[in-house]
Design a protein around this motif. Structure first.
Motif, PDB file in Angstrom:
ATOM      1  N   ASP A 262     -14.712  22.910  56.718  1.00 38.37           N
ATOM      2  CA  ASP A 262     -15.594  22.431  57.595  1.00 38.37           C
ATOM      3  C   ASP A 262     -15.606  20.960  57.922  1.00 38.37           C
ATOM      4  O   ASP A 262     -16.444  20.293  57.258  1.00 38.37           O
ATOM      5  N   GLU A 263     -14.924  20.478  58.885  1.00 40.46           N
ATOM      6  CA  GLU A 263     -14.665  19.124  59.118  1.00 40.46           C
ATOM      7  C   GLU A 263     -15.993  18.464  59.569  1.00 40.46           C
ATOM      8  O   GLU A 263     -16.166  17.400  59.313  1.00 40.46           O
ATOM      9  N   LYS A 264     -16.553  19.155  60.353  1.00 36.37           N
ATOM     10  CA  LYS A 264     -17.785  18.782  61.405  1.00 36.37           C
ATOM     11  C   LYS A 264     -18.868  18.183  60.397  1.00 36.37           C
ATOM     12  O   LYS A 264     -19.523  17.095  60.724  1.00 36.37           O
ATOM     13  N   ASN A 265     -19.234  18.901  59.328  1.00 35.99           N
ATOM     14  CA  ASN A 265     -20.104  18.815  58.233  1.00 35.99           C
ATOM     15  C   ASN A 265     -19.949  17.796  57.121  1.00 35.99           C
ATOM     16  O   ASN A 265     -20.742  17.896  56.001  1.00 35.99           O
ATOM     17  N   LEU A 266     -18.521  17.271  57.095  1.00 34.85           N
ATOM     18  CA  LEU A 266     -18.143  16.627  55.927  1.00 34.85           C
ATOM     19  C   LEU A 266     -18.808  15.143  56.010  1.00 34.85           C
ATOM     20  O   LEU A 266     -18.474  14.117  56.850  1.00 34.85           O
ATOM     21  N   ILE A 267     -19.870  15.062  55.473  1.00 35.21           N
ATOM     22  CA  ILE A 267     -20.759  13.971  55.194  1.00 35.21           C
ATOM     23  C   ILE A 267     -21.017  13.741  53.706  1.00 35.21           C
ATOM     24  O   ILE A 267     -21.641  14.475  53.118  1.00 35.21           O
ATOM     25  N   LEU A 268     -21.068  12.414  53.269  1.00 36.19           N
ATOM     26  CA  LEU A 268     -21.232  11.854  52.083  1.00 36.19           C
ATOM     27  C   LEU A 268     -22.828  11.749  52.074  1.00 36.19           C
ATOM     28  O   LEU A 268     -23.174  10.669  52.861  1.00 36.19           O
TER      29      LEU A 268
ATOM     30  N   THR B 254     -16.194  19.452  48.298  1.00 35.31           N
ATOM     31  CA  THR B 254     -16.431  20.937  47.784  1.00 35.31           C
ATOM     32  C   THR B 254     -17.396  21.634  48.788  1.00 35.31           C
ATOM     33  O   THR B 254     -17.361  22.660  48.885  1.00 35.31           O
ATOM     34  N   ARG B 255     -18.356  20.782  49.128  1.00 33.28           N
ATOM     35  CA  ARG B 255     -19.567  21.371  49.862  1.00 33.28           C
ATOM     36  C   ARG B 255     -19.196  22.075  51.157  1.00 33.28           C
ATOM     37  O   ARG B 255     -19.557  22.872  51.795  1.00 33.28           O
ATOM     38  N   CYS B 256     -18.017  21.512  51.955  1.00 35.82           N
ATOM     39  CA  CYS B 256     -17.471  21.967  53.132  1.00 35.82           C
ATOM     40  C   CYS B 256     -16.358  22.814  52.989  1.00 35.82           C
ATOM     41  O   CYS B 256     -15.827  23.037  53.859  1.00 35.82           O
ATOM     42  N   VAL B 257     -16.030  23.457  51.608  1.00 40.22           N
ATOM     43  CA  VAL B 257     -15.076  24.528  51.437  1.00 40.22           C
ATOM     44  C   VAL B 257     -15.702  25.762  50.975  1.00 40.22           C
ATOM     45  O   VAL B 257     -16.483  25.566  50.035  1.00 40.22           O
TER      46      VAL B 257
END
Length: 555
Positions: free
Chosen positions: A465-471, A452-455
């Motif tokens: 935002d695929e580049k910043n998709l980090i758990l 959700t944070r990257c949407v």
């Protein structure tokens, strides 16, 4: 090279030597300067050891019927015969042979017992230096019985050898298996190969890692299952007979939902060299027609019964996985079948198949349930589902393993932060009383925060935002508030009851507190260096009369 005419052997006795025979003059014409006393010839491309025999006419070569059938020669066929020089790569390190009687007619008598250790000695003595190839059939006299030996596997001394033939030498290791569907022989001794139900040493498909199989926190349970259910199946059949024991035919996995009972049963089927497991849910066996449920139970065992009749001790292991077993195996006489007695009949049918008059030795029935107390006692005795394994809540080490399993893909794709990886041990500490399924749910909840944070929720037309998709670690901390364990104390409700702590009011209170603390300690037993938590039922009797004599509360 000589072109010779195929003929019959001078005597039937020579058919048991697997050699070809020529007139002495013809043999000497082929081997003008023999290098050894063993004459190897190629007959139409098939290598054999040749011997001289005066009864064979010049210009002829005598072969037995099995040799002619294998090479597809008919009598009077003219074939090229040359000296054969074996390739050093053709030397065999080991050889597997299937065994049957030469005369296939069944007399109804017991199968002929064959000692494979003695048979291996006779094969070496009779066929040393001979060349063999796959599916070639040899006839031999073993202790007065004519046996048919079929070459089923060649292992060469030199790895990577492409030779179509193998040469038997003195050091060649020979093992045997019963011919497919043969009911005429029974093999014993240490040279029996294959057959995982009766103790072939190939029951496991190589080494296995529980974490690679997606199983965490169940090491102790797996060790117990291996010791009780599979250790005996690794040994050869004759050793188990000498011990006077039978294999474990069934096990029951029980415990709370979500702790891995179904997972462990399915993975057992994958790591074993056995037939494809039959997986069935208990309610699926029930049928609206009279006798239909019992027929479905018989169908589960039909393949194992057929292979047991045909292969005997060399039969492969058949695994039957029965989930939600309490649905069909309730205590008999409890009227659980709606007055029809269907449940009782299903239990009776299972009992007869597992440990009846014609009990099987090539099956492993794995039952799973949340309610062990509902299972009929007759099914739980030794000889039936004798191994009972409780699959409980994982300890901290197990929770760590489960977290590592479910974050494996994230680690490989660099989708989890270093801080989160470094603090997985802290997450495992905070997930006390979580089952394996609840830990998986926790990771899904944490992932939802990262996704959700990257949407951009205000403009969903924008790509994520695929580049910043980090758990991240904070995702785990927020997820811990979303997912609560089903088991264990409700911490928030308890804290509300003692916001200001405990105020001791005298000796009676101190005695009660010390007693309760001791009971809590008794609920944690240390078994093989692992803390195992048991349920302890406490009965408190009140000192006051609330129209009960005495009033009782169960905690």
């Amino acid at each position: 090279m000589q072109v010779l005419q195929v003929s019959n052997l001078p005597t039937n006795r020579l058919a048991l030597t697997n050699r070809v025979y020529l007139n002495p003059r013809t043999l000497h014409a082929i081997f003008t300067s023999p290098e050894s006393s063993t004459y190897l010839v190629s007959v139409g491309g098939h290598p054999y050891i040749a011997d001289a025999h005066e009864s064979v006419e010049p210009g002829q070569i005598a072969l037995n019927g099995l040799q002619r059938r294998h090479a597809q020669f008919s009598l009077s066929t003219r074939v090229e015969v040359t000296e054969f020089r074996p390739d050093p790569e053709a030397i065999l390190s080991s050889l597997e042979i299937s065994v049957d009687l030469l005369a296939k007619k069944s007399t109804g008598a017991k199968p002929r017992e064959i000692d494979t250790d003695k048979l291996a000695e006779d094969v070496i003595n009779n066929y040393v230096n001979q060349m063999v190839q796959l599916k070639q059939i040899l006839a031999m006299d073993f202790e007065g019985t004519k046996v048919e030996l079929t070459i089923s596997k060649l292992d060469f001394l030199q790895e990577g050898s492409s030779s179509p033939y193998g040469q038997i030498t003195g050091p060649t290791e020979i093992c045997f298996r019963k011919a497919s569907k043969s009911k005429l022989v029974s093999l014993s001794g240490s040279r029996v190969s294959g057959g995982s139900s009766g103790g072939g040493n190939s029951i496991f498909l190589g080494d296995f890692d529980f974490e690679k199989l997606g199983i965490g926190g169940l090491d102790a349970e797996f060790n117990r299952i291996f010791r009780r259910a599979f250790a005996s199946r690794i040994w050869p059949v004759h050793i188990i007979k000498q011990m006077g024991i039978t294999h474990v035919r069934g096990m029951l996995l029980f415990g709370p939902p979500g702790c891995g009972k179904t997972l462990i049963a399915r993975q057992i089927g994958k790591i074993l060299n056995a037939r494809e497991p039959k997986i069935v849910n208990g309610p699926e066996i029930l049928n609206k027609f009279v006798g239909g449920s019992e027929e479905k139970v018989r169908e589960l065992f039909a393949d194992a019964e057929k292979e047991q009749r045909e292969e005997g001790d060399q039969s492969m292991l058949h695994i039957i996985i029965l989930d939600e077993m309490d649905a069909i195996c309730k205590q008999r006489g409890s009227n659980s079948g709606g007055g029809t007695g269907v449940s009782d009949s299903v239990v009776n049918q299972l009992l007869s198949k597992i440990d009846g008059v014609d009990s099987l030795n090539n099956i492993l029935l794995i039952g799973m349930t949340n309610r062990k107390d509902m299972i009929d006692d007759a099914l739980l005795r030794p000889g039936r589902l004798e191994l009972h394994v409780e699959i409980g809540l994982p300890d901290k080490k197990g929770r760590n393993q489960i977290l590592n399993i479910h974050t494996k893909n994230m680690r490989e794709a660099n989708r989890i932060s270093a801080a989160a990886l470094a603090n997985l041990d802290m997450v495992a500490e905070k997930t006390k009383n979580f089952s394996g399924a609840e830990i998986e749910g926790l990771i899904k909840a944490a992932s939802s925060y990262a996704l959700t944070r990257c949407v951009d929720v205000k403009d969903l037309s924008k790509p994520p935002d695929e580049k910043n998709l980090i758990l991240k670690l904070e995702d785990f901390e927020r997820a811990l508030t979303d997912v609560e364990p089903k088991f264990g104390a409700k911490s928030q409700e308890l804290k509300a009851l003692y916001r200001n702590g405990f105020v001791p009011y005298g000796e009676t209170f101190d005695f009660l507190m010390s007693t309760m603390e001791r009971l809590v300690e008794q609920g944690n037993w240390i078994v093989t260096n692992q803390v195992v938590t048991f349920v302890v039922i406490i009965i408190l009797t009140s000192l006051f009369d609330f129209q009960c004599d005495p009033p009782i509360k169960r905690l």
